[in-house]
Motif scaffolding. Structure first.
Motif, PDB file in Angstrom:
ATOM      1  N   ALA A  51       4.608 -45.921  -0.475  1.00 59.03           N
ATOM      2  CA  ALA A  51       5.638 -45.469  -1.408  1.00 59.03           C
ATOM      3  C   ALA A  51       5.612 -46.356  -2.644  1.00 59.03           C
ATOM      4  CB  ALA A  51       6.992 -45.522  -0.733  1.00 59.03           C
ATOM      5  N   SER A  52       5.940 -45.762  -3.767  1.00 57.86           N
ATOM      6  CA  SER A  52       5.897 -46.500  -5.021  1.00 57.86           C
ATOM      7  C   SER A  52       7.030 -47.520  -5.082  1.00 57.86           C
ATOM      8  CB  SER A  52       6.024 -45.528  -6.194  1.00 57.86           C
ATOM      9  OG  SER A  52       6.157 -46.254  -7.389  1.00 57.86           O
ATOM     10  N   PRO A  53       6.726 -48.756  -5.491  1.00 57.38           N
ATOM     11  CA  PRO A  53       7.795 -49.744  -5.674  1.00 57.38           C
ATOM     12  C   PRO A  53       8.533 -49.562  -7.004  1.00 57.38           C
ATOM     13  CG  PRO A  53       5.678 -50.738  -6.159  1.00 57.38           C
ATOM     14  CD  PRO A  53       5.399 -49.335  -5.684  1.00 57.38           C
ATOM     15  N   ASP A  54       8.048 -48.637  -7.853  1.00 54.40           N
ATOM     16  CA  ASP A  54       8.605 -48.486  -9.195  1.00 54.40           C
ATOM     17  C   ASP A  54       9.587 -47.327  -9.336  1.00 54.40           C
ATOM     18  OD1 ASP A  54       7.050 -50.644 -10.106  1.00 54.40           O
ATOM     19  OD2 ASP A  54       5.326 -49.319 -10.351  1.00 54.40           O
ATOM     20  N   TYR A  55       9.530 -46.326  -8.447  1.00 54.18           N
ATOM     21  CA  TYR A  55      10.405 -45.167  -8.546  1.00 54.18           C
ATOM     22  C   TYR A  55      10.501 -44.491  -7.188  1.00 54.18           C
ATOM     23  CZ  TYR A  55       5.683 -43.479  -9.404  1.00 54.18           C
ATOM     24  OH  TYR A  55       4.330 -43.269  -9.333  1.00 54.18           O
ATOM     25  N   ASP A  56      11.580 -43.748  -6.987  1.00 52.50           N
ATOM     26  CA  ASP A  56      11.805 -42.990  -5.760  1.00 52.50           C
ATOM     27  C   ASP A  56      12.137 -41.552  -6.114  1.00 52.50           C
ATOM     28  OD1 ASP A  56      11.526 -44.971  -3.778  1.00 52.50           O
ATOM     29  OD2 ASP A  56      13.586 -45.651  -4.068  1.00 52.50           O
ATOM     30  N   ILE A  57      11.656 -40.621  -5.307  1.00 52.54           N
ATOM     31  CA  ILE A  57      12.126 -39.243  -5.387  1.00 52.54           C
ATOM     32  C   ILE A  57      13.407 -39.203  -4.562  1.00 52.54           C
ATOM     33  CG2 ILE A  57      11.681 -36.839  -4.804  1.00 52.54           C
ATOM     34  CD1 ILE A  57       8.687 -37.404  -5.149  1.00 52.54           C
ATOM     35  N   THR A  58      14.541 -39.040  -5.232  1.00 47.02           N
ATOM     36  CA  THR A  58      15.820 -39.123  -4.527  1.00 47.02           C
ATOM     37  C   THR A  58      16.347 -37.772  -4.074  1.00 47.02           C
ATOM     38  OG1 THR A  58      16.998 -39.064  -6.629  1.00 47.02           O
ATOM     39  CG2 THR A  58      16.512 -41.238  -5.697  1.00 47.02           C
ATOM     40  N   ASN A  59      15.949 -36.705  -4.760  1.00 47.21           N
ATOM     41  CA  ASN A  59      16.463 -35.389  -4.390  1.00 47.21           C
ATOM     42  C   ASN A  59      15.513 -34.315  -4.903  1.00 47.21           C
ATOM     43  OD1 ASN A  59      18.141 -33.413  -3.417  1.00 47.21           O
ATOM     44  ND2 ASN A  59      19.716 -33.655  -4.977  1.00 47.21           N
ATOM     45  N   VAL A  60      15.368 -33.245  -4.108  1.00 44.71           N
ATOM     46  CA  VAL A  60      14.585 -32.087  -4.521  1.00 44.71           C
ATOM     47  C   VAL A  60      15.424 -30.848  -4.235  1.00 44.71           C
ATOM     48  CG1 VAL A  60      12.510 -30.712  -4.106  1.00 44.71           C
ATOM     49  CG2 VAL A  60      12.365 -33.195  -4.091  1.00 44.71           C
ATOM     50  N   LYS A  61      15.575 -30.013  -5.253  1.00 43.73           N
ATOM     51  CA  LYS A  61      16.272 -28.737  -5.101  1.00 43.73           C
ATOM     52  C   LYS A  61      15.295 -27.622  -5.468  1.00 43.73           C
ATOM     53  CE  LYS A  61      20.993 -30.136  -6.094  1.00 43.73           C
ATOM     54  NZ  LYS A  61      22.171 -29.898  -6.954  1.00 43.73           N
ATOM     55  N   VAL A  62      15.350 -26.547  -4.689  1.00 46.00           N
ATOM     56  CA  VAL A  62      14.578 -25.350  -4.998  1.00 46.00           C
ATOM     57  C   VAL A  62      15.570 -24.203  -5.132  1.00 46.00           C
ATOM     58  CG1 VAL A  62      12.823 -23.737  -4.198  1.00 46.00           C
ATOM     59  CG2 VAL A  62      12.529 -26.174  -3.795  1.00 46.00           C
ATOM     60  N   ASN A  63      15.574 -23.577  -6.309  1.00 47.09           N
ATOM     61  CA  ASN A  63      16.529 -22.505  -6.620  1.00 47.09           C
ATOM     62  C   ASN A  63      17.959 -22.942  -6.307  1.00 47.09           C
ATOM     63  OD1 ASN A  63      14.238 -21.089  -7.287  1.00 47.09           O
ATOM     64  ND2 ASN A  63      14.264 -19.806  -5.473  1.00 47.09           N
ATOM     65  N   ASN A  64      18.302 -24.171  -6.726  1.00 46.90           N
ATOM     66  CA  ASN A  64      19.622 -24.785  -6.566  1.00 46.90           C
ATOM     67  C   ASN A  64      20.022 -25.059  -5.121  1.00 46.90           C
ATOM     68  OD1 ASN A  64      20.182 -25.015  -9.335  1.00 46.90           O
ATOM     69  ND2 ASN A  64      20.817 -22.874  -9.410  1.00 46.90           N
ATOM     70  N   VAL A  65      19.074 -25.102  -4.197  1.00 42.51           N
ATOM     71  CA  VAL A  65      19.341 -25.438  -2.805  1.00 42.51           C
ATOM     72  C   VAL A  65      18.732 -26.803  -2.511  1.00 42.51           C
ATOM     73  CG1 VAL A  65      18.939 -24.784  -0.396  1.00 42.51           C
ATOM     74  CG2 VAL A  65      19.362 -23.021  -2.112  1.00 42.51           C
ATOM     75  N   ASP A  66      19.557 -27.724  -2.002  1.00 46.74           N
ATOM     76  CA  ASP A  66      19.109 -29.077  -1.666  1.00 46.74           C
ATOM     77  C   ASP A  66      18.207 -29.015  -0.437  1.00 46.74           C
ATOM     78  OD1 ASP A  66      18.805 -31.783  -1.485  1.00 46.74           O
ATOM     79  OD2 ASP A  66      20.901 -32.225  -1.071  1.00 46.74           O
ATOM     80  N   LEU A  67      17.048 -29.673  -0.505  1.00 46.45           N
ATOM     81  CA  LEU A  67      16.061 -29.618   0.577  1.00 46.45           C
ATOM     82  C   LEU A  67      16.019 -30.896   1.394  1.00 46.45           C
ATOM     83  CD1 LEU A  67      13.053 -27.840  -1.108  1.00 46.45           C
ATOM     84  CD2 LEU A  67      14.817 -26.884   0.346  1.00 46.45           C
ATOM     85  N   ALA A  68      17.094 -31.315   1.916  1.00 52.61           N
ATOM     86  CA  ALA A  68      17.132 -32.538   2.717  1.00 52.61           C
ATOM     87  C   ALA A  68      16.608 -32.249   4.117  1.00 52.61           C
ATOM     88  CB  ALA A  68      18.551 -33.077   2.780  1.00 52.61           C
ATOM     89  N   GLY A  69      15.289 -32.293   4.277  1.00 56.59           N
ATOM     90  CA  GLY A  69      14.660 -32.146   5.586  1.00 56.59           C
ATOM     91  C   GLY A  69      14.656 -30.732   6.140  1.00 56.59           C
TER      92      GLY A  69
END
Length: 183
Positions: free
Chosen positions: A27-45
Motif C-alpha cells: 500500500a502507498s505510504p503517500d495516499y489512501d483510497i478512502t471511499n469508492v462509490k459507483v452510481n452514488n452507492v458506497d462499495l464498502a466490501g
C-alpha cells in the motif's frame, strides 16, 4: 537417502525461486483510497450487481498522507474478450492532508459474458507506489434485449416500383427467449 536429501534441497531451491519472483505491491505510504462509490452507492466490501449496457459512474476519494507528484487513478474490468473496459484520470499532484475526489466512467458492453464474476479494480499509482481497491462485479442480463447485429440491403440501388430485399441479423442479448420477433 542421499537422493532424498538432494530432491529436498532441489525442491527448497525451486520454492525460493518461485516465492522471490512473485510481485508484491505494498500500500502507498503517500495516499489512501478512502471511499469508492459507483452510481452514488458506497462499495464498502459489497458485490456490485450491474446490467449489460449500464454506465458506471465511479467516484474515488483519496486521502493525501504525504505530498507526491504525478498520481493517476485508473478503473478497469479485466476478462472482457473483445477489448479493454477502463478509464483513467490525467496526472495530478497530491498535497499532504488534502482529500481528492476523482470521477471515472465505465460502460458495460452489451455482449459481455453474464455467467462470469469479474473484478472491478480501482488503482491509484505514482512512479513509486500504488494503492488498489477491488470489487466483485456480477453482470446481469436485461430480461428483454435484442440487438441488431447486421443489416444487408440488396440491391444497393433501388428503382421506383422495384422490390428491395433487406436481411437483418438480430442477436438476443437478453435473459429470456424471444418469440415472434418482427423487424
Amino acid at each position: 537417502m542421499n537422493r532424498l536429501k538432494m530432491l529436498s534441497a532441489l525442491a527448497l531451491l525451486l520454492l525460493s525461486l518461485v516465492v522471490s519472483s512473485v510481485a508484491v505491491f505494498a500500500a502507498s505510504p503517500d495516499y489512501d483510497i478512502t471511499n469508492v462509490k459507483v452510481n452514488n452507492v458506497d462499495l464498502a466490501g459489497a458485490t456490485l450487481n450491474v446490467e449489460r449496457g449500464e454506465v458506471l459512474n465511479l467516484e474515488v476519494l483519496l486521502n493525501g498522507i504525504n505530498s507526491v507528484d504525478d498520481v493517476r487513478v485508473k478503473a478497469e474490468i479485466d476478462g472482457y474478450e473483445h477489448g479493454d473496459i477502463e478509464d483513467r484520470t490525467s496526472l495530478f499532484d497530491i498535497e499532504a492532508g488534502d482529500v481528492y475526489k476523482k470521477t471515472l466512467n465505465l460502460v458495460i458492453p452489451n455482449d459481455i459474458d453474464a455467467s462470469q464474476t469479474y473484478t472491478l479494480r480501482i488503482e491509484a499509482s505514482d512512479h513509486n507506489n500504488q494503492e488498489e481497491f477491488n470489487v466483485s462485479l456480477k453482470i446481469d442480463e436485461q430480461r428483454h434485449n435484442l440487438g441488431i447485429f447486421d443489416v444487408l440491403v440488396n440491391p444497393s440501388k433501388v428503382d421506383a416500383g422495384r422490390p428491395l430485399f433487406i436481411n437483418v441479423r438480430v442477436e438476443n442479448l437478453g435473459e429470456n427467449k424471444e418469440e415472434n420477433v418482427k423487424v
